[in-house]
Design a protein around this motif. Structure first.
Motif, short mmCIF file in Angstrom:
data_model
loop_
_atom_site.label_atom_id
_atom_site.label_comp_id
_atom_site.label_asym_id
_atom_site.label_seq_id
_atom_site.Cartn_x
_atom_site.Cartn_y
_atom_site.Cartn_z
N ARG A 12 39.02 -97.38 -1.56
CA ARG A 12 39.24 -96.15 -2.32
C ARG A 12 40.46 -95.44 -1.78
N ALA A 13 41.54 -95.50 -2.52
CA ALA A 13 42.75 -94.78 -2.13
C ALA A 13 42.59 -93.32 -2.50
N VAL A 14 42.92 -92.44 -1.60
CA VAL A 14 42.79 -91.01 -1.84
C VAL A 14 44.17 -90.40 -1.87
N PRO A 15 44.46 -89.48 -2.79
CA PRO A 15 45.76 -88.83 -2.82
C PRO A 15 46.12 -88.29 -1.45
N GLY A 16 47.41 -88.37 -1.13
CA GLY A 16 47.84 -88.09 0.23
C GLY A 16 47.63 -86.69 0.72
N MET A 131 41.49 -93.20 -17.24
CA MET A 131 41.41 -91.94 -16.51
C MET A 131 40.09 -91.85 -15.73
N MET A 132 39.02 -92.37 -16.32
CA MET A 132 37.72 -92.38 -15.64
C MET A 132 37.76 -93.29 -14.41
N GLY A 133 38.45 -94.43 -14.55
CA GLY A 133 38.60 -95.32 -13.40
C GLY A 133 39.37 -94.66 -12.27
N VAL A 134 40.43 -93.92 -12.61
CA VAL A 134 41.20 -93.20 -11.60
C VAL A 134 40.31 -92.17 -10.90
N LEU A 139 38.60 -89.76 -6.25
CA LEU A 139 37.96 -88.48 -5.99
C LEU A 139 36.70 -88.69 -5.17
N PRO A 140 36.29 -87.69 -4.42
CA PRO A 140 35.05 -87.82 -3.65
C PRO A 140 33.86 -88.11 -4.57
N GLY A 145 31.76 -87.83 -10.55
CA GLY A 145 30.84 -87.87 -11.68
C GLY A 145 31.07 -86.73 -12.65
N ALA A 146 31.27 -85.53 -12.11
CA ALA A 146 31.50 -84.36 -12.96
C ALA A 146 32.81 -84.49 -13.73
#
Length: 473
Positions: A12-16, A131-134, A139-140, A145-146
């Motif tokens: 899971r890559a997280v924005p920097g 967009m859902m896959g991103v 995202l945490p 989910g939200a």
């Protein structure tokens, strides 16, 4: 599959930075809203296209049908690409295609070029699943989910935004000015994606099952053509029946191809999971009912009072009737997220279907003044918003993270087919209720259509309750 996602091994890559993480969510929402809004631009502009480009109304209707067709074909392909490492490139390339299509709709070219532009715009409908896959990858867990649920809602309410805006621009500056709205917002969406969408985490191979894509595209084209062309059934029944058989054979052949493929376009075995299959069935039947009521109300509002009913609203004013739909749809989506921890997603699906059924009942009982139409549209929006927000939770609860885009793309194809059938069913009922030599259907035809819609939502409710009984979602 079991209740817990399997095969969830993607990194899971997280924005920097925190700033990047904060910007990602509004960027995803904006892109999903844009593609939904642009696809809906054809609805209020059909008459304007026919008069300004001197084509029959039946031909102008294709400005609404073509993007739906191209979107249904492109969605599973994009869902497959979105499951691989080239998701960002797929998103940017798709938005570039949509911008090019938007430019074709604005330029003063012949009608055929307008249809080509609308087809290119429709390809963007496949982006919501990406967009859902991103969101699920970057995202945490407690937030993704939200966001996914709201993306599902945003893709619905886009129509309520695009309709009145396009109608107003058409009245002020003509049909090309209305389509100019699409060019501006799609260019903004491309810039937003370029700046905000991160690179994908590692997923399964991005190898594309070309044979599966071609067969599925042919099958979906036939299904949506048969759903949207009522004249084909009324004037050429044998041809329509033959095409229906061909579509069934193609879908069966596609299933065989996918089961044998080492890199399938869609994981058919996952789609056959009871939770996923039940959710898609609920989406299909529910989509028929939801779109049926939406088209009934807008058509009823624009009917001239000389028909014995209706309010003779202009396209723009009729578009304002969609505002309660969009507002309450968004409210329902937010509320659904707050109660998901206490109420299972299948029960929320059933609740949304019941609310839409209530909207049908209100429309059938009394539609004598405009206030009642606004109320019915608000009820419809609340039901659709709650239903749409709960749907991803049912499917993704049993879907590996790496298959998010692919699983949701199938659900969106099912929804597109359901919407097309809803529009066709509504048109068929009203056409049947139109007497010889009459321009408008009898008022009782609307009541008949509403009763059919109540039946569709009853089936949707029972399907959702069965999911809850099985303990899925």
């Amino acid at each position: 599959m079991t209740g817990q996602p399997v095969g969830d091994i993607a990194a899971r890559a997280v924005p920097g930075t925190r700033s990047e993480a904060r910007l990602l969510v509004p960027a995803l929402m904006f892109i999903a809203l844009v593609v939904a809004t642009v696809a809906s631009l054809g609805t209020p502009l059909i008459t304007s296209v026919a008069t300004s480009l001197h084509v029959p109304l039946g031909s102008a209707q294709w400005t609404l049908t073509v993007p739906l067709l191209s979107g249904a074909v492109a969605t599973p392909v994009l869902g497959r690409l979105g499951a691989g490492p080239h998701r960002r490139a797929a998103i940017l390339a798709t938005l570039a295609v949509v911008v090019a299509g938007s430019a074709l709709t604005v330029l003063p070219l012949p009608f055929g070029w307008l249809l080509a532009g609308r087809a290119l715009q429709g390809i963007g409908l496949g982006l919501t699943a990406l967009m859902m896959g991103v969101a699920r990858d970057h995202l945490p867990e407690e937030r993704s989910g939200a966001v996914i649920a709201l993306l599902s809602v945003v893709s619905i309410i886009g129509a309520g935004i695009g309709y009145p805006l396009a109608a107003l621009l058409a009245e002020v500056g003509g049909v090309r000015a209305a389509y100019g709205l699409g060019l501006v917002v799609t260019a903004a969406a491309l810039l937003t994606a370029w700046r905000s969408v991160p690179h994908a985490a590692e997923g399964r191979s991005a190898q594309l099952d070309v044979a599966g894509a071609v067969v599925l595209a042919a099958a979906l084209l036939l299904v949506l053509l048969l759903a949207g062309d009522r004249n084909l059934w009324s004037r050429h029944l044998a041809v329509a029946a033959g095409l229906a058989v061909v579509a069934v054979v193609l879908l069966y052949g596609w299933t065989v191809i996918e089961l044998r493929s080492t890199a399938p376009l869609v994981d058919v075995r996952a789609v056959r999971h009871p939770a996923v299959a039940g959710a898609n069935l609920a989406m299909f039947v529910g989509g028929i009912g939801m779109y049926l009521l939406l088209t009934l109300i807008t058509r009823y509002a624009q009917t001239a009072p000389g028909a014995g009913y209706g309010f003779g609203l202009t396209t723009f004013v009729a578009g304002l009737v969609l505002i309660p739909f969009s507002v309450l749809g968004f409210v329902a989506g937010k509320l659904t997220q707050k109660v998901r921890t206490r109420i299972a997603d299948p029960l929320l699906l059933a609740g949304g279907a019941v609310v839409v059924g209530v909207g049908f009942a209100l429309f059938a009982a009394d539609r004598s003044n405009l206030t009642e139409l606004f109320a019915v549209m608000g009820v419809l929006g609340f039901g659709v918003g709650g239903f749409s927000a709960a749907m991803p939770g049912v499917i993704l609860a049993v879907t590996p993270r790496s298959e998010t885009s692919s699983a949701m793309s199938v659900n969106y194809v099912v929804r597109s087919v359901g919407y097309s059938l809803g529009s066709a069913v509504g048109g068929l009922i009203l056409a049947t209720g139109t007497g010889p030599g009459r321009l408008f259907p009898d008022d009782r035809a609307y009541t008949t259509a509403a009763l059919v819609g109540i039946g569709a939502m009853a089936i949707t409710t029972l399907t959702s309750l069965d999911l809850a009984r099985r303990g899925t979602g």
